[in-house]
Design a protein around this motif. Structure first.
Motif, PDB file in Angstrom:
ATOM      1  N   PHE A  49       0.818  -1.217   0.000  1.00 39.44           N
ATOM      2  CA  PHE A  49       0.000   0.000   0.000  1.00 39.44           C
ATOM      3  C   PHE A  49       0.848   1.263   0.000  1.00 39.44           C
ATOM      4  CE2 PHE A  49      -3.193  -3.030   1.757  1.00 39.44           C
ATOM      5  CZ  PHE A  49      -4.063  -2.954   0.697  1.00 39.44           C
ATOM      6  N   GLY A  50       1.748   1.360  -0.958  1.00 31.35           N
ATOM      7  CA  GLY A  50       2.479   2.597  -1.193  1.00 31.35           C
ATOM      8  C   GLY A  50       3.854   2.682  -0.584  1.00 31.35           C
ATOM      9  N   GLY A  51       4.262   1.717   0.228  1.00 30.09           N
ATOM     10  CA  GLY A  51       5.556   1.804   0.890  1.00 30.09           C
ATOM     11  C   GLY A  51       6.642   0.946   0.275  1.00 30.09           C
ATOM     12  N   GLY A  52       6.487   0.603  -0.986  1.00 29.11           N
ATOM     13  CA  GLY A  52       7.435  -0.278  -1.647  1.00 29.11           C
ATOM     14  C   GLY A  52       8.851   0.269  -1.684  1.00 29.11           C
ATOM     15  N   LEU A  53       8.991   1.555  -1.927  1.00 31.00           N
ATOM     16  CA  LEU A  53      10.338   2.136  -2.003  1.00 31.00           C
ATOM     17  C   LEU A  53      11.016   2.147  -0.639  1.00 31.00           C
ATOM     18  CD1 LEU A  53       9.716   5.088  -4.467  1.00 31.00           C
ATOM     19  CD2 LEU A  53      11.032   3.014  -4.894  1.00 31.00           C
ATOM     20  N   GLY A  54      10.281   2.492   0.408  1.00 31.86           N
ATOM     21  CA  GLY A  54      10.854   2.491   1.754  1.00 31.86           C
ATOM     22  C   GLY A  54      11.229   1.097   2.207  1.00 31.86           C
ATOM     23  N   ALA A  55      10.369   0.123   1.912  1.00 32.53           N
ATOM     24  CA  ALA A  55      10.645  -1.260   2.286  1.00 32.53           C
ATOM     25  C   ALA A  55      11.852  -1.801   1.524  1.00 32.53           C
ATOM     26  CB  ALA A  55       9.415  -2.133   2.014  1.00 32.53           C
ATOM     27  N   PHE A  56      11.909  -1.523   0.236  1.00 36.21           N
ATOM     28  CA  PHE A  56      13.018  -1.997  -0.589  1.00 36.21           C
ATOM     29  C   PHE A  56      14.329  -1.329  -0.164  1.00 36.21           C
ATOM     30  CE2 PHE A  56      15.501  -1.853  -4.628  1.00 36.21           C
ATOM     31  CZ  PHE A  56      15.751  -3.211  -4.722  1.00 36.21           C
ATOM     32  N   ALA A  57      14.274  -0.041   0.138  1.00 39.64           N
ATOM     33  CA  ALA A  57      15.483   0.655   0.594  1.00 39.64           C
ATOM     34  C   ALA A  57      16.000   0.049   1.890  1.00 39.64           C
ATOM     35  CB  ALA A  57      15.195   2.148   0.773  1.00 39.64           C
ATOM     36  N   CYS A  58      15.110  -0.254   2.808  1.00 39.75           N
ATOM     37  CA  CYS A  58      15.524  -0.858   4.072  1.00 39.75           C
ATOM     38  C   CYS A  58      16.065  -2.267   3.837  1.00 39.75           C
ATOM     39  CB  CYS A  58      14.369  -0.885   5.062  1.00 39.75           C
ATOM     40  SG  CYS A  58      14.899  -1.295   6.734  1.00 39.75           S
ATOM     41  N   GLN A  59      15.429  -2.996   2.945  1.00 45.44           N
ATOM     42  CA  GLN A  59      15.910  -4.343   2.626  1.00 45.44           C
ATOM     43  C   GLN A  59      17.350  -4.284   2.116  1.00 45.44           C
ATOM     44  OE1 GLN A  59      14.514  -6.273  -1.008  1.00 45.44           O
ATOM     45  NE2 GLN A  59      14.135  -8.140   0.173  1.00 45.44           N
ATOM     46  N   ARG A  60      17.651  -3.346   1.259  1.00 40.93           N
ATOM     47  CA  ARG A  60      18.988  -3.236   0.684  1.00 40.93           C
ATOM     48  C   ARG A  60      19.995  -2.649   1.665  1.00 40.93           C
ATOM     49  NH1 ARG A  60      19.282  -7.054  -2.086  1.00 40.93           N
ATOM     50  NH2 ARG A  60      17.302  -7.366  -3.038  1.00 40.93           N
ATOM     51  N   LEU A  61      19.612  -1.584   2.363  1.00 47.58           N
ATOM     52  CA  LEU A  61      20.555  -0.899   3.253  1.00 47.58           C
ATOM     53  C   LEU A  61      20.857  -1.689   4.519  1.00 47.58           C
ATOM     54  CD1 LEU A  61      19.306   2.778   2.934  1.00 47.58           C
ATOM     55  CD2 LEU A  61      21.418   1.811   2.013  1.00 47.58           C
ATOM     56  N   LEU A  62      19.830  -2.317   5.098  1.00 47.32           N
ATOM     57  CA  LEU A  62      20.013  -3.024   6.364  1.00 47.32           C
ATOM     58  C   LEU A  62      20.054  -4.541   6.197  1.00 47.32           C
ATOM     59  CD1 LEU A  62      17.656  -0.941   8.671  1.00 47.32           C
ATOM     60  CD2 LEU A  62      20.085  -0.610   8.203  1.00 47.32           C
ATOM     61  N   ARG A  63      19.967  -5.005   4.958  1.00 52.05           N
ATOM     62  CA  ARG A  63      19.981  -6.446   4.669  1.00 52.05           C
ATOM     63  C   ARG A  63      18.913  -7.175   5.483  1.00 52.05           C
ATOM     64  NH1 ARG A  63      24.640  -8.405   2.112  1.00 52.05           N
ATOM     65  NH2 ARG A  63      24.286 -10.383   3.187  1.00 52.05           N
ATOM     66  N   HIS A  64      17.695  -6.661   5.381  1.00 51.85           N
ATOM     67  CA  HIS A  64      16.570  -7.224   6.131  1.00 51.85           C
ATOM     68  C   HIS A  64      15.566  -7.826   5.159  1.00 51.85           C
ATOM     69  CE1 HIS A  64      13.970  -7.932   9.445  1.00 51.85           C
ATOM     70  NE2 HIS A  64      13.069  -7.031   9.105  1.00 51.85           N
ATOM     71  N   LYS A  65      15.118  -9.028   5.464  1.00 50.29           N
ATOM     72  CA  LYS A  65      14.131  -9.746   4.653  1.00 50.29           C
ATOM     73  C   LYS A  65      14.642  -9.963   3.225  1.00 50.29           C
ATOM     74  CE  LYS A  65      10.907 -10.008   7.792  1.00 50.29           C
ATOM     75  NZ  LYS A  65      10.584 -11.285   8.388  1.00 50.29           N
ATOM     76  N   THR A  66      15.892 -10.352   3.102  1.00 52.63           N
ATOM     77  CA  THR A  66      16.478 -10.561   1.777  1.00 52.63           C
ATOM     78  C   THR A  66      16.258 -11.973   1.246  1.00 52.63           C
ATOM     79  OG1 THR A  66      18.610 -11.130   2.769  1.00 52.63           O
ATOM     80  CG2 THR A  66      18.269  -8.824   2.133  1.00 52.63           C
ATOM     81  N   ARG A  67      15.942 -12.929   2.120  1.00 52.89           N
ATOM     82  CA  ARG A  67      15.783 -14.313   1.667  1.00 52.89           C
ATOM     83  C   ARG A  67      14.478 -14.958   2.108  1.00 52.89           C
ATOM     84  NH1 ARG A  67      21.158 -16.839   3.888  1.00 52.89           N
ATOM     85  NH2 ARG A  67      20.638 -15.409   5.541  1.00 52.89           N
ATOM     86  N   LYS A  68      13.707 -14.323   2.942  1.00 49.63           N
ATOM     87  CA  LYS A  68      12.549 -14.973   3.553  1.00 49.63           C
ATOM     88  C   LYS A  68      11.265 -14.768   2.744  1.00 49.63           C
ATOM     89  CE  LYS A  68      10.300 -16.197   7.608  1.00 49.63           C
ATOM     90  NZ  LYS A  68      10.077 -16.035   8.976  1.00 49.63           N
ATOM     91  N   GLY A  69      10.569 -15.859   2.484  1.00 51.50           N
ATOM     92  CA  GLY A  69       9.243 -15.811   1.869  1.00 51.50           C
ATOM     93  C   GLY A  69       9.190 -15.053   0.566  1.00 51.50           C
ATOM     94  N   ALA A  70       8.175 -14.218   0.437  1.00 54.66           N
ATOM     95  CA  ALA A  70       7.941 -13.457  -0.789  1.00 54.66           C
ATOM     96  C   ALA A  70       8.745 -12.160  -0.852  1.00 54.66           C
ATOM     97  CB  ALA A  70       6.457 -13.129  -0.898  1.00 54.66           C
ATOM     98  N   PHE A  71       9.408 -11.799   0.216  1.00 55.67           N
ATOM     99  CA  PHE A  71      10.078 -10.494   0.290  1.00 55.67           C
ATOM    100  C   PHE A  71      11.113 -10.252  -0.809  1.00 55.67           C
ATOM    101  CE2 PHE A  71       8.364 -10.965   4.542  1.00 55.67           C
ATOM    102  CZ  PHE A  71       7.811  -9.706   4.763  1.00 55.67           C
TER     103      PHE A  71
END
Length: 111
Positions: A49-71
């Motif tokens: 619901f609109g937070g794709g860029l923030g979620a993706f940035a956090c995934q890349r910068l903090l290496r969070h949710k990089t391998r789990k499930g659909a993330f």
């Protein structure tokens, strides 16, 4: 659509993505400390619901949710979709408004 309306929409979008980034960062911190975590369903909904860029940035910068499930698939997909929508609104706002109006008319006819 006026430039003020476009800038307001972009500011809201940026604020929302900042909030989503912070929620993902909080979840990363909680994961490293073994504390209370944010539900994965909630994280996915925030991204969809609109937070794709923030979620993706956090995934890349903090290496969070990089391998789990659909993330690994969902977050880049949502980031790309949301970036495309923002660019369309910023570059051709009148065409976007016209398309939304036409879609609304079609939906009203079907209902």
């Amino acid at each position: 659509m006026t430039i003020d309306a476009i800038l307001t929409l972009l500011a809201i979008f940026a604020l929302w993505n900042g909030i989503v980034f912070l929620v993902y960062a909080f979840d990363k911190m909680a994961a490293t400390q073994g504390a209370w975590r944010v539900r994965e369903d909630t994280l996915i909904l925030l991204a969809v619901f609109g937070g794709g860029l923030g979620a993706f940035a956090c995934q890349r910068l903090l290496r969070h949710k990089t391998r789990k499930g659909a993330f690994p698939v969902l977050l880049p997909l949502m980031a790309g979709l949301h970036l495309t929508i923002v660019l369309l609104i910023a570059l051709v706002p009148d065409a976007v408004l016209q398309a939304v109006d036409e879609a609304a008319l079609l939906l009203n006819r079907r209902i």
